[in-house]
Write an enzyme that holds these catalytic residues in place. Sequence first.
Site, mmCIF file in Angstrom:
data_model
loop_
_atom_site.group_PDB
_atom_site.id
_atom_site.type_symbol
_atom_site.label_atom_id
_atom_site.label_comp_id
_atom_site.label_asym_id
_atom_site.label_seq_id
_atom_site.Cartn_x
_atom_site.Cartn_y
_atom_site.Cartn_z
ATOM 1 N N GLU A 169 0.830 -1.210 0.000
ATOM 2 C CA GLU A 169 0.000 0.000 0.000
ATOM 3 C C GLU A 169 0.861 1.254 0.000
ATOM 4 O O GLU A 169 0.536 2.235 -0.670
ATOM 5 C CB GLU A 169 -0.941 -0.013 1.210
ATOM 6 C CG GLU A 169 -1.917 -1.180 1.234
ATOM 7 C CD GLU A 169 -2.730 -1.302 -0.043
ATOM 8 O OE1 GLU A 169 -3.093 -0.256 -0.620
ATOM 9 O OE2 GLU A 169 -2.986 -2.441 -0.477
ATOM 10 N N ASP B 128 4.215 -4.644 -6.011
ATOM 11 C CA ASP B 128 4.470 -5.962 -5.406
ATOM 12 C C ASP B 128 5.954 -6.159 -5.123
ATOM 13 O O ASP B 128 6.357 -6.549 -4.017
ATOM 14 C CB ASP B 128 3.989 -7.071 -6.339
ATOM 15 C CG ASP B 128 2.493 -7.350 -6.210
ATOM 16 O OD1 ASP B 128 1.894 -6.893 -5.228
ATOM 17 O OD2 ASP B 128 1.946 -8.028 -7.092
#
Length: 750
Positions: free
Chosen positions: A600, A656
């Site tokens: 995030e 990621d």
Amino acid sequence: METVWTQQGSREEWSSRKTLLGWGLMGILLLGLTLVFSVLLFYTFHSCGPRMQDTESFSLLLIPPSDGLGEGVSILYIFSSSHPIPTGPCESPRCLELVASYLTSGNASALPCTDFFNFVCGNLTSGWTKESKNILQVLKEKNQNRLRRMLEASVPWPPDSAQGKTVRFYKACMDTDAIDASGTEPFTQVIEELGGWSISGNWTLPDFNHTLKILMSQYGSFPFFKAYLKPQPSFPHIPVIQIDQPEFQIPFRPDQKNYTEILRAYLSYLQQLGTLLGGDQNVVLEHASVSISITSKLFLAAKPLDQRKREGKLFQETTIAQLQEVAPSVDWLSCLRATFSPVTLSSSQSIIVHDLEYIRGMSQVIGQTPTDRYRDYLQSHMILGLVSKLIPALDSHFQNAQRNLSQKLQEQTGQSPITISFPRWKKCIEETGTFFEPTLGAMFVQETFDQRSQDTATQFFSEIQNALSKHLKKLPWMDEKSRREVQAKLSQLKGEIGAPKELLKSNPAKQDYQDINFGPSFLQTFLSCSQSLRERTMRSVLETPHSHSWKVPPWEVKAYYSISDNVVVFPAGLLQPPIFCPDYPSAVNFGAAGSMMAHELMHIFNQYLVPGGCPACDISTLHGELLCLQQHYESFSLPAGSTFNSSHTLLKNAADIGAVVIAMQAYRNWQQTHKGETILPSLGLGPYQLFYQSYAQSMCGSPNLQDSQDLHSPPVLRVHGLLSTIPTFAKVFSCPHGTPMNPGSHCQLW
């Protein structure tokens, strides 16, 4: 007996290393265990022992003899100073549950350096079907079952307390016998309050704006547009009325596959609703057909969100008077005054419109045929829309009609926009959560996320935040000004963990639900709860200084980053086993929950990674690394039936990879101040290996379950595409150069 780690090398290589280790042991014994020497790789002889490797300096640890090694032989573990030293196995119930889960899901015959996804998730994915669920979906169902147990527990709550009313509503929702016994009478009363409709025969020609005003103010129903009070996006974030497109139940697009069949299914559904309410089939068919035509025209007048963003027309400021000129078919001042009472409104009041062209087109659809017959059709269109909205509170005949529509749409489109096919208790939990979220959220957190969990997760997030802050200096493509901007965002970033702060501080018993009345029918109770929620929401916006409002309830499993508020949210529902638990080894928590936290935070970089987003950056290097990343993911083959667009998922892939890099660095930093680390027994995994195992476990899922709208890569690529471009992974698993998980080169975006 060979382990999965010793299978990775040849027997000849293993034999030579064993010989080298034997000479080393002899040398150490002859020198009185004082000689420190260097070796490159090390294997244990015990089938459950972790394999360690080292590239820097070494310390020695003698372990007593164990079965399978021969008498009088001790195991010599060689630890790098950069590797945490296991202090022992974690044998708490939570850890043993996790071990059992890992052993059940993993495929021991798969080689980590060849197919790490299969090694971690193999036994799970081999049985995936369309009904299968990934790890987060499984966790979501566990949370729903927890809520169910809480709401069905025989706790003697005072009937007028917040918990008492929460449980009472849920039980009333579950009492389908009482709901069926009420029949259509409760909704017939609603129709009469709206002026009636010609489908049932008893009616007088109503005033369009009078019906619309009642629908908006008393029932929270917006058949033609949405109107809500929300802080404006720019400073000083003053609450302002905002007008947007309605929520279309069915996306009517003539170019859509099976368009005709979809229309037939929806027409049959509306016809069934009308006949259930006492209408003649032929009359209902006529009104339902016109209703579909109205919805289709409204949908075609609406612009997609992406297009509005590109055109800069997402937040168009105007006044009520100006809006009246653009869309004269709606009495805007009267409708908005009724909806947002007690707010004082005048024609000069400023408002925000999110799609002004849609509002103009909508007004034309409403006023296109100013005849009594068309007004009759408009009345039916609004009432049919209200029926669909209130179906959770109506008898089983209405719910069966919606369930049948959902199934037909799923057959025609592959996915259904109507979530009615799950068990009644899930629907009742959803409605209870909507109306009583503060109380239900507090009850969930008290049972599943104690203060220790809160403190541990907060500490981990702080480590992630600090690791990213330090890592900024290592990004060669980012210019100094952009680096300072990101640093400022990081330093000002707010992390909200578990539940909203006001919920954690408040007493759930003191929630104010005094205005909720439990009527003789569930529909009346449902409508009272809806009205109470609207009033509470409006009071909150007007009375509370601007602050971030959570977009998810505490029991959800979705984390998110709010760009406008610079707030990152991790609900308690996500920070549960097997993703997070204070009892777990830190490697597990950093690998799964830590990577999710870092993911995030990596969205802060999104604006710099898009074309033209960072003009002062080293564009050549940045674009080269992004291209490397795209081509790297495209080099992996996917199972049959799965699709993926590398350019479509590029930003998520970048997030990621950056997330796992940062989470690993945060874990290293954690180890420097928290000496020693437990491991999970029976797995044969060292702490760093366990970190990557934990990350991959959180990604387990079938690529065939991939939502076409999902911006993430399929699960197998979120493991293979990511870990194969991180050198540390290849190092801790000793993957030979050139194997799938250790290719010839690595992208170096982060």
